[in-house]
Design an enzyme around this catalytic site. Sequence first.
Site, mmCIF file in Angstrom:
data_model
loop_
_atom_site.group_PDB
_atom_site.id
_atom_site.type_symbol
_atom_site.label_atom_id
_atom_site.label_comp_id
_atom_site.label_asym_id
_atom_site.label_seq_id
_atom_site.Cartn_x
_atom_site.Cartn_y
_atom_site.Cartn_z
ATOM 1 N NE ARG A 1 -2.017 -3.655 0.985
ATOM 2 C CZ ARG A 1 -2.947 -2.855 0.444
ATOM 3 N NH1 ARG A 1 -4.050 -3.370 -0.079
ATOM 4 N NH2 ARG A 1 -2.752 -1.542 0.414
ATOM 5 C CG ASP B 1 -4.889 5.943 -5.574
ATOM 6 O OD1 ASP B 1 -5.353 4.809 -5.705
ATOM 7 O OD2 ASP B 1 -4.405 6.345 -4.502
ATOM 8 C CG ASN C 1 -4.182 -1.795 -4.110
ATOM 9 O OD1 ASN C 1 -4.473 -1.511 -2.953
ATOM 10 N ND2 ASN C 1 -3.886 -0.879 -5.012
ATOM 11 C CG ASN D 1 -4.174 2.166 -7.539
ATOM 12 O OD1 ASN D 1 -5.258 1.916 -7.003
ATOM 13 N ND2 ASN D 1 -3.111 2.526 -6.855
ATOM 14 C CD GLU E 1 -7.370 3.424 -2.398
ATOM 15 O OE1 GLU E 1 -8.156 3.559 -3.360
ATOM 16 O OE2 GLU E 1 -6.184 3.777 -2.428
#
Length: 295
Positions: A100, A197, A102, A147, A17
């Site tokens: 969490r 994404d 991201n 995202n 990522e």
Amino acid sequence: MVLSATRISKTSDMLGESPVWDADSQKLFWVDSFQKLIRSYEPSTGAFRDLPMPSMVGSVGLATGGKLVAGLADGIYLVDIESGAVEPIFKLDPPDPRVRFNDGKVDRQGRFVCGTMGVHAEALGELYRINSRGDAQLLANGIRIANSLCFSPGGDTMYFADSLDRRVRAYHYSEGDDPLDDPRIHVDTKPFDSGPDGATIDSEGFIWVALVQVGKIARFDHDGLIERTIEAPTDMPSCVAFGGPDMSTLFVTTIKDSGSGRAISRHPAGGHLFAIEGLGVKGIPEPRFSYQPGN
């Protein structure tokens, strides 16, 4: 226009990522979230390096003083590029094991914007903006998977998605501490059979979005209309970033196994880092986060 995709990495990521190109050092940084690594690649020498982190890593951005800014599981940290030492800037209080950090990006004003996600995709995520003093401003909540964060070349528009909504939203974005206005829907990815994404902006202000569920990368214009789609190098592209000496290379991170059971690649090169050439488009250098506590 002839496109070429080259596999760059020697080893695969589980959950690749957040690629970001450092135009000063001519290096690419990205993360393997699941294996708790910040990774780097220097094209001029072919050198790779891994920095182990104390927890899962959602995203990474450039910072001043030979450092990176990163969204680790429980907060935002500075990371020393040479030693790998981490310094907390902002942590969730109280800690919440159900979420969490991201996706995150440094905005054009040098602040780090990063969102949390529900570990089991619950709508518990929030979006924060961290300024140079380390102060955190809550921008949005009720997010399942944060995202597609990126900013227009002039910095006056922020793009952001909750992947499970399958929509990329566009927000008017202030240079100050103003809260976010109601967004407009910039791109609806439902017709493409995928949630969005990771994303990036090119020098023309068009947004590139990884369509992770269908193995494609799409470019959308200022009105959110599709300009082109290209086949990704694997079945699960996770994020994209422009880089290289002239900013014309599109680096693509991919997924092998996200660890959540939601994303498992069937491609033999799943999880590898790729470089796509021949797009006829360039990116713009990413800004740096400057941490100056007490100022």
